[in-house]
Design a protein around this motif. Structure first.
Motif, PDB file in Angstrom:
ATOM      1  N   GLY A 141       0.814  -1.213   0.000  1.00 31.26           N
ATOM      2  CA  GLY A 141       0.000   0.000   0.000  1.00 31.26           C
ATOM      3  C   GLY A 141       0.845   1.258   0.000  1.00 31.26           C
ATOM      4  O   GLY A 141       2.060   1.238  -0.136  1.00 31.26           O
ATOM      5  N   TRP A 142       0.184   2.379   0.142  1.00 32.50           N
ATOM      6  CA  TRP A 142       0.836   3.690   0.191  1.00 32.50           C
ATOM      7  C   TRP A 142       0.403   4.362   1.470  1.00 32.50           C
ATOM      8  O   TRP A 142      -0.555   3.931   2.110  1.00 32.50           O
ATOM      9  N   SER A 143       1.089   5.424   1.869  1.00 28.31           N
ATOM     10  CA  SER A 143       0.766   6.039   3.145  1.00 28.31           C
ATOM     11  C   SER A 143       0.986   7.539   3.113  1.00 28.31           C
ATOM     12  O   SER A 143       1.709   8.069   2.269  1.00 28.31           O
ATOM     13  N   THR A 144       0.376   8.208   4.076  1.00 26.30           N
ATOM     14  CA  THR A 144       0.563   9.641   4.246  1.00 26.30           C
ATOM     15  C   THR A 144       2.017   9.961   4.566  1.00 26.30           C
ATOM     16  O   THR A 144       2.584  10.926   4.043  1.00 26.30           O
ATOM     17  N   ASP A 145       2.625   9.166   5.406  1.00 20.35           N
ATOM     18  CA  ASP A 145       4.030   9.361   5.767  1.00 20.35           C
ATOM     19  C   ASP A 145       4.923   9.340   4.527  1.00 20.35           C
ATOM     20  O   ASP A 145       5.786  10.208   4.347  1.00 20.35           O
ATOM     21  N   ASN A 194       6.990  12.678   2.994  1.00 19.78           N
ATOM     22  CA  ASN A 194       8.439  12.605   2.857  1.00 19.78           C
ATOM     23  C   ASN A 194       8.902  12.849   1.424  1.00 19.78           C
ATOM     24  O   ASN A 194      10.025  13.325   1.212  1.00 19.78           O
ATOM     25  N   LEU A 195       8.054  12.538   0.445  1.00 16.81           N
ATOM     26  CA  LEU A 195       8.403  12.854  -0.942  1.00 16.81           C
ATOM     27  C   LEU A 195       8.689  14.348  -1.093  1.00 16.81           C
ATOM     28  O   LEU A 195       9.687  14.750  -1.704  1.00 16.81           O
ATOM     29  N   LEU A 207       4.007  22.847   3.932  1.00 15.86           N
ATOM     30  CA  LEU A 207       3.276  21.627   3.612  1.00 15.86           C
ATOM     31  C   LEU A 207       2.113  21.419   4.576  1.00 15.86           C
ATOM     32  O   LEU A 207       2.280  21.477   5.797  1.00 15.86           O
ATOM     33  N   LEU A 208       0.932  21.160   4.022  1.00 17.95           N
ATOM     34  CA  LEU A 208      -0.232  20.794   4.812  1.00 17.95           C
ATOM     35  C   LEU A 208      -0.580  19.344   4.500  1.00 17.95           C
ATOM     36  O   LEU A 208      -0.687  18.962   3.330  1.00 17.95           O
ATOM     37  N   MET A 209      -0.722  18.555   5.545  1.00 13.27           N
ATOM     38  CA  MET A 209      -1.072  17.147   5.393  1.00 13.27           C
ATOM     39  C   MET A 209      -2.552  17.008   5.079  1.00 13.27           C
ATOM     40  O   MET A 209      -3.404  17.489   5.813  1.00 13.27           O
ATOM     41  N   GLY A 210      -2.871  16.320   3.998  1.00 12.07           N
ATOM     42  CA  GLY A 210      -4.259  16.089   3.642  1.00 12.07           C
ATOM     43  C   GLY A 210      -4.892  15.001   4.488  1.00 12.07           C
ATOM     44  O   GLY A 210      -4.243  14.022   4.864  1.00 12.07           O
ATOM     45  N   SER A 211      -6.160  15.181   4.797  1.00 21.58           N
ATOM     46  CA  SER A 211      -6.916  14.220   5.584  1.00 21.58           C
ATOM     47  C   SER A 211      -8.333  14.163   5.040  1.00 21.58           C
ATOM     48  O   SER A 211      -8.798  15.105   4.397  1.00 21.58           O
ATOM     49  N   LYS A 218      -2.071  11.791  13.531  1.00 19.66           N
ATOM     50  CA  LYS A 218      -1.656  12.702  12.459  1.00 19.66           C
ATOM     51  C   LYS A 218      -1.243  14.055  13.015  1.00 19.66           C
ATOM     52  O   LYS A 218      -0.276  14.664  12.541  1.00 19.66           O
ATOM     53  N   ALA A 219      -1.956  14.534  14.023  1.00 18.01           N
ATOM     54  CA  ALA A 219      -1.576  15.798  14.654  1.00 18.01           C
ATOM     55  C   ALA A 219      -0.198  15.688  15.300  1.00 18.01           C
ATOM     56  O   ALA A 219       0.627  16.604  15.212  1.00 18.01           O
ATOM     57  N   GLN A 220       0.062  14.562  15.947  1.00 19.96           N
ATOM     58  CA  GLN A 220       1.368  14.334  16.560  1.00 19.96           C
ATOM     59  C   GLN A 220       2.465  14.335  15.486  1.00 19.96           C
ATOM     60  O   GLN A 220       3.540  14.914  15.671  1.00 19.96           O
ATOM     61  N   TYR A 221       2.183  13.715  14.357  1.00 18.85           N
ATOM     62  CA  TYR A 221       3.131  13.664  13.232  1.00 18.85           C
ATOM     63  C   TYR A 221       3.403  15.069  12.700  1.00 18.85           C
ATOM     64  O   TYR A 221       4.558  15.437  12.422  1.00 18.85           O
TER      65      TYR A 221
END
Length: 410
Positions: free
Chosen positions: A278-282, A286-287, A298-302, A376-379
């Motif tokens: 699979g693929w992941s947000t992490d 990192n890309l 960068l804003l993490m999508g959710s 995700k917030a912790q990340y």
């Protein structure tokens, strides 16, 4: 996290001590609700312009959001989605015009009071940046207008006209995608590689020049895919110089196109996933970090919606299994996910992927919830990212998930 829990425990204790009525104190203290003012991160939400619902039948009812539905103190930015391109360089929102229903037998009334509702939000929440997002999946026109200086100039002038007319804070470009794969449903050209950052640079320059007249600063952001091929085609470090934020669409890792059920917005990769792990947000975040994009941009999508399948095999409680058909092609809202739980669907948790799923013996739903958002917030804090972006607010009209985000970002 321990500090947060201790603080909330202390607050609860103090609240309990103050609960006894007396002549000099109130009967009880109001609980403190975390908002975007509780931290220094961005909490950006898109919100649809088309009717609310999980199914075509739901959306055919024509229900629309109102300003009173939106807790603006839980957001830094609200992106109205979507503006589209027509006649080469014009920007319009099609849902402000009548649209056919799902089976083309009737017409859905336009969202005629949308701008009135936006004005109410702007008045109630002065801090809230309201932008229009132009583009979206299957939205054509970007590649064509970006090819000449003249068409780019006309388009940018129309964007600024839209901003001025509705007192917007800026614009979000959701070009999906410049120099993209062959399966994309829009026009594309090798010249997109240069024209995409050029369009952004010229837009930002025009915003700065316009701001000298108005005394305002205008926001420019872009939505970008969680995929390696995009970074192979586009100089994302150059793109980042022209925009305030790059919003990584870290969702839809699985869906009706997948061979087996899986997570669609998991934080980490689970190598037990038969689809190559699979693929992941992490991996997606990192890309961009490895490509030289500053983390604060960068804003993490959710996702506030789920992907689902029916006729799912029972092994592993429905996860990583074959299925008969996809369900909820438009995504299932957070409200409808809660309704499934209330009807008896069981929630399961993947401790490796940090992702939940539901299974009722037939239907499997992959989604985001309070626990996954806390991770995700912790990340976001660990990686020093700019914040989080969610698609989309109308999937959680009670604003349960934004409150969890803000509490966890403190």
């Amino acid at each position: 996290m321990k500090k947060i829990l201790i603080a909330f425990a202390a607050a609860s204790l103090l609240g309990a001590c103050a609960s006894a009525p007396s002549k000099n104190t109130a009967a009880s203290a109001e609980p403190v609700i975390p908002t975007v003012k509780s931290h220094n991160k961005q909490v950006v939400a898109y919100i649809r312009t088309w009717p609310i619902g999980s199914t075509p039948k739901d959306m055919d009812m024509g229900r629309r959001w109102r300003a009173s539905d939106i807790q603006g103190n839980q957001l830094t930015t609200l992106n109205l989605s979507f503006g589209l391109i027509r006649n080469g360089t014009e920007v319009y929102i099609k849902d402000l015009e009548p649209q056919p229903n799902s089976d083309k037998t009737a017409t859905i009334a336009p969202f005629a009071n949308m701008w009135d509702e936006v004005a109410k939000l702007q008045s109630q929440y002065p801090h809230l940046k309201v932008n229009v997002s132009i583009g979206g999946w299957g939205a054509d026109g970007f590649s064509q207008l970006a090819r000449t200086p003249e068409s780019r100039e006309k388009f940018i002038a129309n964007v600024i006209k839209l901003i001025d007319e509705h007192n917007l804070a800026g614009i979000d470009y959701d070009w999906e995608y410049p120099v993209g794969p062959d399966w994309l449903p829009i026009a594309k050209d090798p010249s997109d590689k240069e024209n995409y950052p050029r369009l952004l640079e010229e837009t930002k320059a025009a915003f700065n020049k316009h701001g000298e007249k108005t005394g305002k600063q205008y926001q420019l952001s872009v939505a970008v895919p969680a995929a390696a091929w995009f970074l192979q085609n586009i100089d994302v470090a150059r793109v980042a110089k022209s925009v305030d934020f790059m919003k990584v669409m870290a969702y839809d890792f699985a869906g009706s196109w997948s061979k087996k059920t899986s997570h669609h917005t998991n934080l980490y990769q689970n190598k037990a996933d038969p689809e190559g792990g699979g693929w992941s947000t992490d991996q997606a975040m990192n890309l961009y970090l490895d490509a030289g994009v500053k983390p604060e941009k960068l804003l993490m999508g959710s996702a506030f919606y789920g992907r689902a399948w029916q006729g799912v095999a029972a092994a592993n409680n429905g996860l990583f299994n074959a299925y008969k058909k996809a369900a909820y092609d438009d995504g299932i809202t957070w409200q409808d996910i809660k309704a499934l739980k209330a009807k008896g669907a069981t929630r399961y948790w993947d401790p490796v992927a940090k992702a939940p799923w539901l299974f009722d013996g037939d239907l499997m739903v992959t989604y985001e919830d309070q626990e996954s958002l806390k991770y995700k917030a912790q990340y976001i804090k660990q990686k020093r990212l700019g914040g989080i972006m969610v698609w989309e607010y109308a999937h959680d009209m009670d604003s349960e998930l934004p409150r969890v985000i803000n509490e966890s970002l403190m």
